[in-house]
Each structure stands twice: as structure tokens, then as C-alpha cells.
Design a protein around this motif. Structure first.
Motif, mmCIF file in Angstrom:
data_model
loop_
_atom_site.group_PDB
_atom_site.id
_atom_site.type_symbol
_atom_site.label_atom_id
_atom_site.label_comp_id
_atom_site.label_asym_id
_atom_site.label_seq_id
_atom_site.Cartn_x
_atom_site.Cartn_y
_atom_site.Cartn_z
ATOM 1 N N VAL A 1 1.420 -0.888 0.077
ATOM 2 C CA VAL A 1 -0.034 -0.875 -0.197
ATOM 3 C C VAL A 1 1.093 1.617 -0.427
ATOM 4 O O VAL A 1 2.014 1.640 1.150
ATOM 5 N N LEU A 2 0.321 2.617 -1.246
ATOM 6 C CA LEU A 2 1.459 3.164 -1.236
ATOM 7 C C LEU A 2 1.239 3.834 0.138
ATOM 8 O O LEU A 2 -0.363 4.682 0.482
ATOM 9 N N ASN A 3 2.264 4.820 0.676
ATOM 10 C CA ASN A 3 2.327 5.614 1.605
ATOM 11 C C ASN A 3 2.963 7.018 1.139
ATOM 12 O O ASN A 3 4.336 6.600 1.064
ATOM 13 N N VAL A 4 2.308 8.391 0.351
ATOM 14 C CA VAL A 4 2.673 9.147 -0.607
ATOM 15 C C VAL A 4 2.669 10.264 0.587
ATOM 16 O O VAL A 4 1.111 10.824 1.461
ATOM 17 N N LEU A 5 3.045 11.437 1.502
ATOM 18 C CA LEU A 5 2.808 12.577 1.615
ATOM 19 C C LEU A 5 2.927 13.795 0.799
ATOM 20 O O LEU A 5 3.279 13.997 0.091
ATOM 21 N N TYR A 6 1.806 14.392 2.027
ATOM 22 C CA TYR A 6 1.247 15.364 0.174
ATOM 23 C C TYR A 6 1.327 16.690 1.454
ATOM 24 O O TYR A 6 0.693 16.457 2.858
ATOM 25 N N GLU A 7 0.479 17.763 0.982
ATOM 26 C CA GLU A 7 0.595 18.861 1.769
ATOM 27 C C GLU A 7 -1.402 19.371 1.688
ATOM 28 O O GLU A 7 -1.800 18.746 1.580
ATOM 29 N N PRO A 8 -1.793 19.831 2.794
ATOM 30 C CA PRO A 8 -2.424 19.839 3.432
ATOM 31 C C PRO A 8 -3.441 20.409 2.314
ATOM 32 O O PRO A 8 -3.434 21.560 1.374
ATOM 33 N N GLU A 9 -4.902 19.570 1.848
ATOM 34 C CA GLU A 9 -6.110 20.626 1.054
ATOM 35 C C GLU A 9 -7.257 21.192 2.196
ATOM 36 O O GLU A 9 -7.330 20.367 2.560
ATOM 37 N N VAL A 10 -6.906 22.076 2.146
ATOM 38 C CA VAL A 10 -7.756 23.048 3.351
ATOM 39 C C VAL A 10 -9.194 23.827 2.241
ATOM 40 O O VAL A 10 -9.225 24.483 1.582
ATOM 41 N N LYS A 11 -10.203 23.654 3.149
ATOM 42 C CA LYS A 11 -11.406 23.510 3.252
ATOM 43 C C LYS A 11 -12.054 24.788 4.664
ATOM 44 O O LYS A 11 -11.965 24.244 5.890
ATOM 45 N N ILE A 12 -12.710 25.664 4.031
ATOM 46 C CA ILE A 12 -13.267 26.577 5.937
ATOM 47 C C ILE A 12 -14.623 25.919 5.548
ATOM 48 O O ILE A 12 -15.222 26.474 4.506
ATOM 49 N N LYS A 13 -15.388 25.659 6.505
ATOM 50 C CA LYS A 13 -16.440 25.093 6.834
ATOM 51 C C LYS A 13 -17.291 26.090 7.568
ATOM 52 O O LYS A 13 -16.581 26.454 8.883
ATOM 53 N N GLY A 14 -18.172 26.017 7.972
ATOM 54 C CA GLY A 14 -19.484 26.505 8.489
ATOM 55 C C GLY A 14 -19.777 28.230 8.066
ATOM 56 O O GLY A 14 -21.172 28.400 8.819
ATOM 57 N N PHE A 15 -19.675 28.680 6.566
ATOM 58 C CA PHE A 15 -19.589 29.794 6.416
ATOM 59 C C PHE A 15 -21.316 29.031 5.789
ATOM 60 O O PHE A 15 -20.741 28.559 5.041
ATOM 61 N N ASP A 16 -23.242 29.273 6.041
ATOM 62 C CA ASP A 16 -23.960 29.003 5.002
ATOM 63 C C ASP A 16 -25.427 30.036 4.276
ATOM 64 O O ASP A 16 -25.514 29.451 3.459
ATOM 65 N N GLY A 17 -24.073 30.788 3.937
ATOM 66 C CA GLY A 17 -24.090 31.921 3.386
ATOM 67 C C GLY A 17 -25.662 32.565 4.074
ATOM 68 O O GLY A 17 -26.329 34.171 2.961
ATOM 69 N N ASN A 18 -25.865 32.662 5.458
ATOM 70 C CA ASN A 18 -26.766 33.419 5.859
ATOM 71 C C ASN A 18 -26.469 33.499 7.450
ATOM 72 O O ASN A 18 -27.593 33.454 8.453
ATOM 73 N N TRP A 19 -25.942 34.406 7.189
ATOM 74 C CA TRP A 19 -25.712 34.807 8.176
ATOM 75 C C TRP A 19 -25.747 36.936 8.380
ATOM 76 O O TRP A 19 -24.931 37.184 7.828
ATOM 77 N N PHE A 20 -26.784 37.300 8.696
ATOM 78 C CA PHE A 20 -27.899 37.746 9.274
ATOM 79 C C PHE A 20 -27.154 38.312 11.184
ATOM 80 O O PHE A 20 -26.476 37.961 12.006
ATOM 81 N N LEU A 21 -27.841 39.964 11.305
ATOM 82 C CA LEU A 21 -27.643 40.430 11.698
ATOM 83 C C LEU A 21 -28.040 39.442 13.537
ATOM 84 O O LEU A 21 -29.181 39.318 13.336
ATOM 85 N N ASN A 22 -27.499 39.709 14.553
ATOM 86 C CA ASN A 22 -28.163 39.378 15.711
ATOM 87 C C ASN A 22 -28.009 37.905 16.162
ATOM 88 O O ASN A 22 -28.111 36.878 16.665
ATOM 89 N N ARG A 23 -27.570 36.956 14.692
ATOM 90 C CA ARG A 23 -26.732 34.824 15.165
ATOM 91 C C ARG A 23 -26.588 35.203 16.009
ATOM 92 O O ARG A 23 -25.574 35.751 15.967
#
Length: 493
Positions: A233-255
Motif C-alpha cells: 500500500v503506497l504511503n504518499v506524503l502531501y501538503e494540506p488541502e484546505v477548505k473552510i466550513k461553517g458559512f452557510d450564506g445566511n449570516w444575519f445581524l444578531n444571529r
């Protein structure tokens, strides 16, 4: 009698000469693997009467020369040459007691050098020598091995060798194939050794990346009828692949309770996360917990902006970002749930839709205008007054045709214009059947004509004609050739 005696003597002599002869029975071919044991069978078929066996000799025939291996003699006993003494013996101990009909020998711990032709020769008296031969083939089972080029391989953008499959010192040579879902290629090399064996060497090359990490690579070695497999089984070292989660497009005032999480896929795992806000500093009351940004206070406009997460492992550092927009009010879907806002369509699309609507509206108005025009009065817009009518002038409407007579009768002796003597209409204008006088002056009066296709557009009021009670033309009126009259004032204008 003499002739009969001679015939019997000849028959006895022929029987003696045609008696069962001597022969040596052996297998044609024999084979064995290096280190194994193999028997080389040799049987003497004697004659009747039997002949005397003087000696049995086993010889190795290789490259055109003969080499003694073992000898059995009724008087001298059994002898095995020094080169084979530890590995060759007669199968049956009776050979030592001069029972030489079966002189099968046993080869143990076969060597590649044992491969040759072997002759079993019987010396008899008085018949002479009898012999036969067997071909011995020695196989060498290969040593197979599969190894990774390195325990860990760093991802890069060019093809490199990641694994090797080896089938060493085999006889005959092996066949090597690879089985994997990787998109790579293999090489194959064969080398012949001094002892007659062959070593087969194959490398597998691939572009190491995040996708190749954890992939299984199998080497299949086929040796004669055997199938030998080995996997890595190959063991390949690679740099991080990054994604930011949590923003659903509906951040409104006082949420309340919003957060951003930096999700990084890396090998080895990420050891350091760093957060920042482009063109500014992180908002107040923000807590950083490893790969998560926790916003403790309700949402304000201060939270808007581009957030960046840097993830670092031993291979390198990669970043991910997200654009956060803050709205005044939550976006609701048709079901009452909060909905992620959708981008507005391209203004060019709206312009195209508006142009189409304008074209369709203009076409509808043009059609309506033309239709109305077809239903407008088509008469003669002159100042003439027609006696037979209701006094319509230039802007007046047109009366419809009176009912056409069903039967027209004309006097035979009249030279004047044919006049209908009677018009019978079912009901006439008011539904009452009437008789009309053919000499009536009213029938001579002209009337407007209207296209038949438009007669249905007039209502009952149009059909109710109000006839001018005047029976004579006034003095100030002038008759026209078409039966109409106009005022003298208009005539002289």
C-alpha cells in the motif's frame, strides 16, 4: 524322411534364434526441482533361456561425454563415484546380493548441475551389452519479492519508481504482471545467471499525489503453473488541502453561535493552524480553538470579510479562504426555513427578457389596431344624402341590407326597369309578413351596400331603418346619376 528331418532341425534353430531377447526399460524423461529427490528407473528384461548379467553401469551423458555415476557387479559389489556418493544410491538393497534385474537409482538434493541424460547399461554373457537412456530436467523455483522504493514517497509532479517486483534465480523464467487501480506504467528486465537460472525484474512508476496515497499495488508472478502474488500500500506524503466550513450564506445581524472550521486533508496530519482576516484584524471576542474560529457574540457587520486559514505539516503549508457576508435579516425559503441567498441573474439576461416583452406588446397593439380598422365604416365619405336611408352623412354609420326577396315577378310588357312586384319575407323587419307594392316609390330609392362579411357586426338598432317620410325631392336638392341627391348650395360650391 531326410527332407522332413532337415525341416525340423531348421525349425528348432529358428526357435532358438527367435527366442525372447534382452531389453532395458527406462522412463523417457524425468524432472525435479532443485533440492528435491527423484528416481531414475532401470529394469532388465532377460531372455529365455536367461543370459548372465556380468555388470550394470550408470553414466551421465553431458555435452557429448560420458561420466560414470554408479556400478553394480556380482563379484565386486556396488560402487558410487565420489562426485555422487553423498546423493546417489541404488533403490533396492538386493542389488548388493547380485539381484541386478532392477537397478533403479535415487537422486537426492538435486542440483542444477544434475540436469543431463543418464544411461543405464547392462553387460551380459554371451549376449553382450544392452542399454537405454533417460533425460533428467532440473527446475529452479524462483525467489519472489516485492518492495517499495521507499517507505514514504513525497508527492511531486513527475513520474517516479514507487515499487519493485523481483523473481530471482528461476528456471524456467517467470512472468510478472501488475494489478492496481493506479494510472502508472511498468518496466521489465531479464538477466540470465551462470548456473542457467533467470532473474526477472519489474519496476512500477507513477506520479505520486494525494490520489495515489493509500492505493493498493499488487505484483503477480506466474511460474510454470504456479501464481504467486504480493501486495503493498503506497504511503504518499502531501501538503494540506484546505477548505473552510461553517458559512452557510445566511449570516444575519444578531444571529447566535456561528463558527468557522478549517478542514485540512494532509499526510502527515497538520501540526499548525493559523487564522487571519484579509485587510484587517480578526473581530473582537473571537476565540481560536486549533482549527476552529468561535464567534462568541451575536453577528454584527464587523464579522464580514475574507477569512483565511493556513494549515502546515512537514511537507508544506497551504491556505483556504471564505468570503463572509452579513445581511440585515435572515433569508427565508418558501417553506419558512432559512435559505442561502442566491446570486442575482445577470443584468444582460433581464435586458433581453424586457426587449422580448416590448416586442410582443407592440405586436399585440398593431394586431388590435388592424382588427379595429377592418370593422370601421367602408362607405363613401361624401356630403351626399341618400333618400333611401336614415340621413347618414360623412360620419354616419351604414345601415344593413334589407331582406332579399324570395320571389321576384316582372311584367312581361314593361320596357322600364324591372321592378319586383312582391317581396315576401318571413316576418320582414319586425317579424310580420307583409306585401310590398312593386310600384312603390320606396323600392326605387338607392341604399348603401356593405360587405357581407361585415353585416354580422351590426346590432338590431342598425337594422331598424327609419325611412324618410318625404315622398318628393325638395326644391333645393339636386338629383345625381347614382340616385342620390345633394343640396344646391353644395352643388355650386
Amino acid at each position: 524322411m531326410a527332407m522332413l528331418a532337415s525341416f525340423w532341425i531348421l525349425l528348432v534353430l529358428m526357435n532358438v534364434s527367435m527366442g525372447d531377447g534382452q531389453s532395458v526399460q527406462m522412463d523417457t524423461v524425468k524432472s525435479g526441482f532443485v533440492g528435491s529427490t527423484v528416481e531414475l528407473r532401470c529394469l532388465f528384461i532377460n531372455s529365455k533361456p536367461p543370459v548372465k548379467i556380468s555388470q550394470v553401469t550408470w553414466q551421465k551423458f553431458y555435452n557429448g561425454t560420458k561420466q560414470n555415476v554408479a556400478i553394480a557387479n556380482p563379484a565386486l559389489g556396488v560402487s558410487v563415484l565420489e562426485a555422487f556418493k553423498e546423493r546417489v544410491s541404488f533403490k533396492y538393497p538386493a542389488v548388493r546380493q547380485s539381484a541386478l534385474e532392477d537397478t533403479t537409482i535415487v537422486f537426492s538434493s538435486l542440483r542444477l548441475s544434475d540436469e543431463a541424460a543418464y544411461i543405464c547399461e547392462y553387460t551380459t554373457f554371451p549376449a553382450g551389452n544392452r542399454e537405454n537412456m533417460v533425460n533428467l530436467t532440473v527446475y529452479a523455483r524462483p525467489v519472489t519479492q516485492m518492495t517499495l522504493t521507499s517507505p514514504t514517497i513525497v508527492a511531486h509532479h513527475h513520474r517516479t519508481k514507487v515499487a519493485t517486483c523481483l523473481s530471482a534465480n528461476g528456471k524456467p523464467p517467470s512472468e510478472i504482471k501488475w494489478e492496481t487501480q493506479l494510472d502508472g506504467e511498468s518496466t521489465l528486465q531479464e538477466s540470465r545467471n551462470a548456473n542457467g537460472t533467470v532473474t526477472v525484474h519489474s519496476d512500477y512508476m507513477v506520479v505520486p499525489s494525494r490520489k495515489t496515497h493509500g492505493q493498493k499495488l499488487t505484483c503477480i508472478v506466474t511460474y510454470r503453473t504456479e501464481r504467486i502474488t504480493d501486495s503493498v500500500v503506497l504511503n504518499v506524503l502531501y501538503e494540506p488541502e484546505v477548505k473552510i466550513k461553517g458559512f452557510d450564506g445566511n449570516w444575519f445581524l444578531n444571529r447566535q453561535s456561528v463558527k468557522l472550521t478549517c478542514d485540512a486533508d494532509a499526510n502527515p496530519p497538520v501540526t499548525l493552524y493559523q487564522w487571519k482576516l484579509l485587510n484587517g484584524s480578526l473581530p473582537r471576542n473571537v476565540e481560536i480553538r486549533n482549527n476552529t474560529l468561535l464567534f462568541k457574540d451575536p453577528v454584527t457587520h464587523e464579522l464580514g470579510g475574507t477569512y483565511v486559514c493556513d494549515a502546515t505539516n512537514s511537507v508544506g503549508t497551504r491556505s483556504g479562504l471564505v468570503e463572509v457576508n452579513v445581511t440585515e435579516h435572515p433569508i427565508q425559503s418558501t417553506t419558512g426555513h432559512e435559505k442561502t441567498p442566491e446570486p442575482n441573474p445577470n443584468p444582460a439576461i433581464w435586458g433581453a427578457v424586457g426587449g422580448v416583452c416590448l416586442l410582443l406588446g407592440g405586436a399585440a397593439l398593431l394586431f388590435f389596431f388592424l382588427r379595429r380598422r377592418q370593422r370601421t365604416f367602408k362607405g363613401d365619405y361624401s356630403t351626399k344624402k341618400h333618400v333611401f336611408g336614415n340621413g347618414y352623412s360623412k360620419a354616419g354609420g351604414l345601415p344593413a341590407h334589407p331582406p332579399m326577396p324570395k320571389n321576384l315577378q316582372y311584367p312581361d310588357d314593361s320596357d322600364d326597369e324591372k321592378k319586383p312586384s312582391q317581396i315576401a319575407a318571413p316576418g320582414g323587419f319586425d317579424g310580420v309578413e307583409r306585401d310590398f307594392d312593386g310600384n312603390s316609390e320606396d323600392l326605387k330609392r338607392p341604399y348603401f351596400t356593405v360587405d357581407e362579411g361585415e353585416s354580422h357586426d351590426y346590432d338590431e338598432r342598425t337594422l331598424a331603418f327609419q325611412y324618410d317620410p318625404e315622398s318628393e325631392i325638395n326644391d333645393d336638392m339636386v338629383s345625381q346619376t347614382d340616385g342620390s341627391v345633394i343640396s344646391k348650395k353644395e352643388w355650386y360650391v
